[in-house]
Write a protein that holds these residues in place. Structure first.
Motif, PDB file in Angstrom:
ATOM      1  N   GLY A   1     -12.197  47.901  32.834  1.00  0.00           N
ATOM      2  CA  GLY A   1     -11.717  47.828  34.211  1.00  0.00           C
ATOM      3  C   GLY A   1     -12.801  47.981  35.239  1.00  0.00           C
ATOM      4  O   GLY A   1     -12.526  48.413  36.365  1.00  0.00           O
ATOM      5  N   GLY A   2     -14.031  47.658  34.886  1.00  0.00           N
ATOM      6  CA  GLY A   2     -15.133  47.770  35.830  1.00  0.00           C
ATOM      7  C   GLY A   2     -15.874  49.095  35.712  1.00  0.00           C
ATOM      8  O   GLY A   2     -16.890  49.303  36.368  1.00  0.00           O
TER       9      GLY A   2
ATOM     10  N   VAL B   1      -7.173  40.702  44.891  1.00  0.00           N
ATOM     11  CA  VAL B   1      -8.587  40.891  44.601  1.00  0.00           C
ATOM     12  C   VAL B   1      -8.691  41.859  43.437  1.00  0.00           C
ATOM     13  O   VAL B   1      -8.006  42.877  43.417  1.00  0.00           O
ATOM     14  N   GLY B   2      -9.536  41.539  42.457  1.00  0.00           N
ATOM     15  CA  GLY B   2      -9.756  42.517  41.388  1.00  0.00           C
ATOM     16  C   GLY B   2      -9.940  41.886  40.038  1.00  0.00           C
ATOM     17  O   GLY B   2     -10.040  40.666  39.893  1.00  0.00           O
ATOM     18  N   LEU B   3      -9.946  42.775  39.064  1.00  0.00           N
ATOM     19  CA  LEU B   3     -10.148  42.410  37.668  1.00  0.00           C
ATOM     20  C   LEU B   3      -9.277  41.237  37.250  1.00  0.00           C
ATOM     21  O   LEU B   3      -9.731  40.303  36.606  1.00  0.00           O
ATOM     22  N   THR B   4      -8.003  41.309  37.581  1.00  0.00           N
ATOM     23  CA  THR B   4      -7.084  40.254  37.155  1.00  0.00           C
ATOM     24  C   THR B   4      -6.703  39.360  38.319  1.00  0.00           C
ATOM     25  O   THR B   4      -5.766  38.593  38.227  1.00  0.00           O
ATOM     26  N   GLY B   5      -7.416  39.493  39.421  1.00  0.00           N
ATOM     27  CA  GLY B   5      -7.177  38.613  40.554  1.00  0.00           C
ATOM     28  C   GLY B   5      -8.437  37.822  40.831  1.00  0.00           C
ATOM     29  O   GLY B   5      -9.166  37.444  39.922  1.00  0.00           O
TER      30      GLY B   5
ATOM     31  N   ALA C   1      -9.535  51.766  43.205  1.00  0.00           N
ATOM     32  CA  ALA C   1      -9.495  51.911  41.741  1.00  0.00           C
ATOM     33  C   ALA C   1     -10.534  50.981  41.120  1.00  0.00           C
ATOM     34  O   ALA C   1     -10.861  49.942  41.688  1.00  0.00           O
ATOM     35  N   SER C   2     -11.030  51.364  39.943  1.00  0.00           N
ATOM     36  CA  SER C   2     -12.101  50.580  39.321  1.00  0.00           C
ATOM     37  C   SER C   2     -11.697  49.117  39.165  1.00  0.00           C
ATOM     38  O   SER C   2     -12.509  48.219  39.370  1.00  0.00           O
ATOM     39  N   GLN C   3     -10.413  48.865  38.851  1.00  0.00           N
ATOM     40  CA  GLN C   3      -9.999  47.476  38.635  1.00  0.00           C
ATOM     41  C   GLN C   3     -10.005  46.686  39.939  1.00  0.00           C
ATOM     42  O   GLN C   3     -10.135  45.477  39.928  1.00  0.00           O
TER      43      GLN C   3
END
Ligand SMILES: Cc1cc2nc3c(=O)[nH]c(=O)nc-3n(C[C@H](O)[C@H](O)[C@H](O)COP(=O)(O)OP(=O)(O)OC[C@H]3O[C@@H](n4cnc5c(N)ncnc54)[C@H](O)[C@@H]3O)c2cc1C
Ligand SMILES: Nc1ncnc2c1ncn2[C@@H]1O[C@H](COP(=O)(O)O)[C@@H](O)[C@H]1O
Lengths: 268, 328
Positions: B140-141, B254-258, B274-276
């Motif tokens: 998750g980053g 925005v993010g890990l899965t975005g 959050a890290s993700q």
């Protein structure tokens, strides 16, 4: 409708960043105190997807939950059983250790053939430990099945499965014949919460455990020796930013000061 | 023959996608470091002539094109045999994809079909011991890992904006090689595409991104963010928590899965960090956060921070920014 759902147990991805640490020498995550491993959240949604598809199909058929992992991974399988899945299978043997996505997919594909190819194979979009998102696609390739990845919905329509795939600029509506591989994203929505009675029933259910020999696999094909991807380092990135907090008596003043700072830094 | 084969993509409106030039830049550097004998680009689609020329200008010494009406839209079934035929013809040591909707879907299947494996979502690529050392984000980053693909060809997907394209040079030359490979029969079939209407700037291209999180408390607050974004020429993003609540479309997550963004300025409003989430915006040049919690993780990444209720900050911030932008 028969389904097999592949689930992985991982360190809790909601572990606060401050409690996360790695052992760089061992290239392993150190389990944070008081934080237990969990079923990969996307896999819980994958179980949910299987249950909903079966319900839409009239409720008949078997849903199996399959995991490759050590003893503790039984808990991930039990989570799926408590949600409503029927059978649990675990691939557990020291020879599986140190594998990669390829060796994992190879073993899962063999297990799926042994269980019997169902109408649908459901995976999470990615395991939230290594964040790769490849095992579902590799299994599909090994079994010669169509695959559609990163889904927010899956329904039965005209004897096929109609899915909505999340892509960068929107959604794709795709229809696939069965058997097919689906991978589920968080947009699918919340998985159901098992009732206490279901948790107790799941606890009593037998989980079938298979070793490489049960799957006709040579120990050299799997685990660290069979792996095609090699890890050389695992570390936590350093973050050097020092935050300048804008101080003032009122929020309005802070807003004005921030705007001025952004202009000064030529950011607006 | 080429040592590195890049799978390029067309942009939705025609022309090459930005990732294609980034991949060709990375491939050119890797090719030099590995002492390889060239960079090629593979293009699969329906109308590719202009994109092929652009790929040459961006650094491809050869462009393999597979054009067919049945390849107009990406689908794994149709693309796989074509992609495999191009790899066979080009015989590369390394195959690069973007970590895009196509790349993340096609690369693992293609790698398997080729008897090899894939490393996903590379942030950095380096040559080491004759192979490509891939640095990628994981957990998750929260962590990075360095991996190599030990089988051949080495397939790698690369994160958007992580690699610099070569300086533009229209004088580059290269040959276009049409590949006659029949598209695979589509079992999974695209019925319809719903394009999220992103008014204004596209998230991944924006120089400024204004993002909102669950702390906004209500979907209506995104209208305020949209006004500020319009003034700044910025795009609006959202945390997953906000998207999961249905406050903003998933295409803006925005993010890990975005979406992964790396603008000059990222403004995080009522986002915990959050890290993700940071996995999707941590590459921003400057992060500014407004959050009522002084201990929010987002401040660990921020250049400027305001600790306060965003509701009290936003109206004045909007007015001041509007004035500054109008003065410019
Ligand atoms: C596998 C996995 C993948 C994930 N992928 C993503 C992803 O791609 N993108 C993503 O964003 N998340 C992702 N997440 C979720 C992530 O872990 C967080 O849960 C999420 O980012 C939290 O969103 P948030 O910051 O908006 O909400 P919260 O964590 O609830 O934070 C809200 C913040 O708003 C602040 N706040 C509240 N009221 C106010 C106010 N009036 N004024 C100012 N501040 C206020 C609070 O102090 C708090 O810091 C993922 C999680 C997992 C497990
Ligand atoms: N060890 C495993 N056991 C069972 N399923 C797995 C395992 N690893 C990965 N998967 C499945 O494959 C999906 C994608 O994982 P990955 O490719 O590792 O990100 C997961 O969401 C699971 O559904």
């Amino acid at each position: 409708m028969d389904a097999i759902v592949c689930v992985k147990q991982i360190p809790d991805p909601e572990t606060p960043a401050a409690a996360f640490s790695v052992d760089e020498a061992a290239m392993r995550v150190v389990e944070a105190p008081g934080v237990s491993p969990v079923i990969n959240p996307f896999d819980q949604q994958a179980v949910e997807a299987a249950l909903r598809l079966r319900e839409a199909d009239g409720g008949a058929g078997t849903i199996s939950v399959l995991s490759l992992g050590p003893d503790s991974a039984r808990d991930a399988i039990k989570t799926g059983l408590a949600m409503g899945a029927d059978e649990g299978y675990q691939l557990n043997d020291p020879a599986f250790e140190g594998g990669d996505a390829w060796t994992t997919a190879l073993a899962l594909a063999k297990a799926i053939e042994k269980i019997g190819l169902p109408d649908v194979l459901i995976f999470g979009r990615q395991a939230a430990d290594l964040d790769q998102g490849t095992v579902g696609s590799i299994v599909a390739e090994l079994l010669g099945l169509p695959s559609v990845t990163v889904l927010r919905s899956a329904e039965l329509a005209d004897g096929e499965i109609r899915v909505s795939r999340v892509v960068a600029d929107g959604f794709e509506s795709i229809s696939t014949p069965t058997p097919a591989v689906l991978t589920i994203s968080n947009e699918f929505g919340d998985p159901r919460y098992p009732q206490l009675r279901q948790i107790m029933q799941a606890a009593r259910k037998q989980v079938t455990v298979w070793t490489p020999a049960d799957l006709g696999l040579d120990p050299g094909e799997i685990g660290a020796t069979g792996a095609r991807v090699k890890m050389h380092a695992l570390y936590q990135p350093r973050n050097e930013t020092e935050c300048e907090f804008i101080e003032a008596d009122t929020a309005e003043e802070k807003a004005g000061l921030l705007a001025a700072k952004l202009r000064e830094a030529k950011l607006v | 023959m080429a040592s590195i084969l890049v799978f390029g993509e067309s942009a939705p409106g025609g022309g090459p996608a930005a990732i294609t030039a980034e991949l060709l830049g990375a491939a050119t550097r890797l090719n030099a470091a590995l002492g390889g004998d060239g960079v090629a680009c593979a293009l699969i689609g329906a109308e590719l002539d202009a994109v092929a020329q652009a790929a040459i200008a961006a650094g491809a010494g050869a462009v393999y094109t597979a054009q067919d009406a049945a390849l107009a839209q990406y689908g794994a079934d149709a693309y796989l045999p074509v992609a495999a035929a191009i790899v066979e013809q080009a015989a590369p040591a390394v195959v690069l994809f973007g970590q895009t909707s196509m790349g993340r879907d096609l690369a693992p299947r293609l790698a398997t079909r080729l008897g090899s494996a894939v490393a996903m979502d590379a942030l950095e690529l380096e040559a080491g011991d004759g192979r490509v050392r891939v640095t990628r984000s994981c957990y998750g980053g929260n962590a990075r890992q360095v991996v190599t693909v030990e089988s051949d060809p080495q397939v790698v997907t690369v994160r958007a904006k992580s690699q610099d394209p070569l300086p533009e040079d229209a004088g580059r030359t290269g040959e276009v090689v049409p590949v006659a490979a029949a598209p695979g029969a589509a079992r999974a079939r695209l019925l319809e595409k719903e394009t999220a209407d992103s008014a204004g700037v596209r998230l991944e291209d924006a120089g400024i991104v204004v993002s909102g999180g669950r702390g906004l408390g209500a979907p209506e607050a995104f209208a305020d963010l949209e006004r500020i974004a319009a003034d700044l020429g910025a795009a609006v993003g959202a945390s997953r928590a906000a998207c999961d609540l249905g406050w903003y479309p998933p295409s803006q997550q925005v993010g890990l899965t975005g979406t992964v963004v790396s603008p000059e300025l990222y403004v995080a409003i009522a986002i915990s960090g959050a890290s993700q989430h940071m996995a999707g915006c941590g590459g921003s040049k400057n992060i500014v956060a407004i959050n009522k919690d002084p201990d929010a993780n987002i401040f660990r990444y921020s250049r400027f921070g305001i600790v306060d209720d965003y509701k009290k900050v936003l109206p004045q911030l909007e007015a001041e920014l509007k004035r500054l932008v109008a003065d410019a």
